[in-house]
Design a protein around this motif. Sequence first.
Motif, PDB file in Angstrom:
ATOM      1  N   PHE A  85       0.823  -1.209   0.000  1.00 61.98           N
ATOM      2  CA  PHE A  85       0.000   0.000   0.000  1.00 61.98           C
ATOM      3  C   PHE A  85       0.855   1.255   0.000  1.00 61.98           C
ATOM      4  O   PHE A  85       0.623   2.182  -0.785  1.00 61.98           O
ATOM      5  CB  PHE A  85      -0.924   0.016   1.213  1.00 61.98           C
ATOM      6  CG  PHE A  85      -1.562   1.366   1.435  1.00 61.98           C
ATOM      7  CD1 PHE A  85      -2.652   1.756   0.677  1.00 61.98           C
ATOM      8  CD2 PHE A  85      -1.052   2.243   2.382  1.00 61.98           C
ATOM      9  CE1 PHE A  85      -3.227   3.011   0.856  1.00 61.98           C
ATOM     10  CE2 PHE A  85      -1.623   3.492   2.568  1.00 61.98           C
ATOM     11  CZ  PHE A  85      -2.716   3.879   1.809  1.00 61.98           C
ATOM     12  N   SER A  88       2.530   1.923  -3.374  1.00 64.85           N
ATOM     13  CA  SER A  88       1.550   2.372  -4.372  1.00 64.85           C
ATOM     14  C   SER A  88       1.105   3.801  -4.086  1.00 64.85           C
ATOM     15  O   SER A  88       0.985   4.627  -4.998  1.00 64.85           O
ATOM     16  CB  SER A  88       0.327   1.445  -4.365  1.00 64.85           C
ATOM     17  OG  SER A  88       0.676   0.139  -4.761  1.00 64.85           O
ATOM     18  N   TYR A  89       0.873   4.076  -2.823  1.00 68.27           N
ATOM     19  CA  TYR A  89       0.409   5.397  -2.400  1.00 68.27           C
ATOM     20  C   TYR A  89       1.441   6.479  -2.719  1.00 68.27           C
ATOM     21  O   TYR A  89       1.114   7.528  -3.285  1.00 68.27           O
ATOM     22  CB  TYR A  89       0.101   5.322  -0.907  1.00 68.27           C
ATOM     23  CG  TYR A  89       0.064   6.630  -0.160  1.00 68.27           C
ATOM     24  CD1 TYR A  89      -1.022   7.499  -0.263  1.00 68.27           C
ATOM     25  CD2 TYR A  89       1.105   6.982   0.696  1.00 68.27           C
ATOM     26  CE1 TYR A  89      -1.057   8.694   0.446  1.00 68.27           C
ATOM     27  CE2 TYR A  89       1.085   8.163   1.418  1.00 68.27           C
ATOM     28  CZ  TYR A  89      -0.001   9.016   1.293  1.00 68.27           C
ATOM     29  OH  TYR A  89      -0.030  10.188   1.999  1.00 68.27           O
ATOM     30  N   ALA A 300      -3.900   3.951  -9.502  1.00 68.44           N
ATOM     31  CA  ALA A 300      -4.957   4.003  -8.491  1.00 68.44           C
ATOM     32  C   ALA A 300      -5.946   2.848  -8.669  1.00 68.44           C
ATOM     33  O   ALA A 300      -6.414   2.263  -7.689  1.00 68.44           O
ATOM     34  CB  ALA A 300      -5.689   5.340  -8.574  1.00 68.44           C
ATOM     35  N   THR A 303      -4.484  -0.460  -7.357  1.00 71.37           N
ATOM     36  CA  THR A 303      -4.455  -0.441  -5.895  1.00 71.37           C
ATOM     37  C   THR A 303      -5.865  -0.559  -5.324  1.00 71.37           C
ATOM     38  O   THR A 303      -6.077  -1.219  -4.299  1.00 71.37           O
ATOM     39  CB  THR A 303      -3.784   0.857  -5.395  1.00 71.37           C
ATOM     40  OG1 THR A 303      -2.558   1.052  -6.101  1.00 71.37           O
ATOM     41  CG2 THR A 303      -3.481   0.778  -3.912  1.00 71.37           C
ATOM     42  N   PHE A 309      -7.376   1.337  -2.108  1.00 70.67           N
ATOM     43  CA  PHE A 309      -7.774   2.698  -2.463  1.00 70.67           C
ATOM     44  C   PHE A 309      -9.293   2.714  -2.530  1.00 70.67           C
ATOM     45  O   PHE A 309      -9.925   1.652  -2.664  1.00 70.67           O
ATOM     46  CB  PHE A 309      -7.188   3.097  -3.829  1.00 70.67           C
ATOM     47  CG  PHE A 309      -5.854   3.800  -3.765  1.00 70.67           C
ATOM     48  CD1 PHE A 309      -5.046   3.713  -2.636  1.00 70.67           C
ATOM     49  CD2 PHE A 309      -5.389   4.544  -4.837  1.00 70.67           C
ATOM     50  CE1 PHE A 309      -3.809   4.344  -2.577  1.00 70.67           C
ATOM     51  CE2 PHE A 309      -4.156   5.189  -4.798  1.00 70.67           C
ATOM     52  CZ  PHE A 309      -3.368   5.089  -3.665  1.00 70.67           C
ATOM     53  N   GLY A 421       0.344   8.192   5.001  1.00 69.78           N
ATOM     54  CA  GLY A 421       0.123   6.900   4.359  1.00 69.78           C
ATOM     55  C   GLY A 421      -0.051   5.777   5.367  1.00 69.78           C
ATOM     56  O   GLY A 421      -0.934   4.920   5.224  1.00 69.78           O
TER      57      GLY A 421
END
Length: 444
Positions: A85, A88-89, A300, A303, A309, A421
């Motif tokens: 996560f 990706s964030y 996005a 994820t 997300f 995050g």
Amino acid sequence: MAATGKKMGLTGLTTLVAVNMMGSGIIMLPSSMAQLGAVSLLSWIITAIGSMAIAYCFSQCGIYCTRPGGMSAYTEEAHGKSAFFLCSYLYFLSLAIGNVAIAISAVGYLTPFLPWLGSGAIPLFVGSVGLIWLTSLANFGGPKVTGQIGSVTVWGVIIPVAGLSVIGWFWFDPDIFRQAWNPNGIATSDAIAQSIPLTLWAFLGMESAAQNSDAVENPQRNVPLACLLGTLGAAVVYVLSTSVIMGIVPNAELANSSAPFAFVYAKMFNGWVGDIIMALAVMACVGSLLGWQFTLAQTAKVTAEQGMFPRLFARVTLLGAPLLGLIANAVLQTGMAVSTISPNASEQFSKLVNLAAVTNIIPYITALSALLIIMQKAGVARGIQYRNMVALALAMAYSFYALYASGTEAVFGGMIVTAVGYLLFGYIADRMLEQRMALKEQTP
């Protein structure tokens, strides 16, 4: 599996890597680097070596870890689901920040055609946000249209920049270059450190090279070679073009230019040629922004499909466009543009590039650190492991240096968004637990 004859060879993949990196990353750099002087060119050497090491390590991760997800998947191999996560964030944020910087580049090149855009902070903001929304809405046509446009427009930057690397030397004046070397009298080490985020910006995108390994002949040999040769090829063009421009345009003029490549072509030939280069640069920036908007939405979407997300990012139209995700991303980028309002395009560009570098370097570090575990799981031969460990040490050393060189303000901003995050993952962690419990119940 596709027939070997239909797969990409070393030459094709090397060209693909170089083209993917060059895009619009170089277009504002001469003006930003001129604010430090030609001494900043030394940072190209460090960044080229570090980038080749990073690209090589990512190619090895891609070869030995074939699951989808790119850097996030590599990171999860070593650090677990929360790291997937976080990677990706942060990568998502770095792309969003980078898109705002590309929009500012395009507005800088549009200014001679629409002088109002260069008359202050608000016009620059309006132009940048206008391009962000225009390219977001244009992506409603789906990935096929986006890909076709991008494959053509990218040459609007590559041809003028690569051409300057060759023909520009006929106009090169050693005295102009000498006067531009260190006009501010700053220490060489400081000049290099301050320009590292700028040069790293030009190489962002190298992490995508390994994603094509399943369509390449002999990927164990050709993917690492293409990563190294493609990165080296881009580095040569970058170094030559930024060096020659500093020997044609006086440093003070270059530092204040909002369209450096158009400016140098106008000096070399005439204003008409400069206008053509400006039009090509605008075309390339808009095409690049169009592609990166879709990449941002796809990041996005992937994820969101993992439950990490909001679900709106995962919804797509019949044409394959993540409509709500594109709109949400445009709103986010508009907010970013507001927070960095400045009347100086080059100054605003540099500020964004520093923050984009930080939010990209952290995923680089987490993904690169997984190479050791990935090799162990794949049972890689000891000799290859030793070779990759040398490249990994070099890639990590550069990544940490680039993080340090990004400056206190950018690192502080990166730390804040990283902390946010972790907080966000805390809110969605129960979803991960529910998914694991459901899988256990389904397992006989």
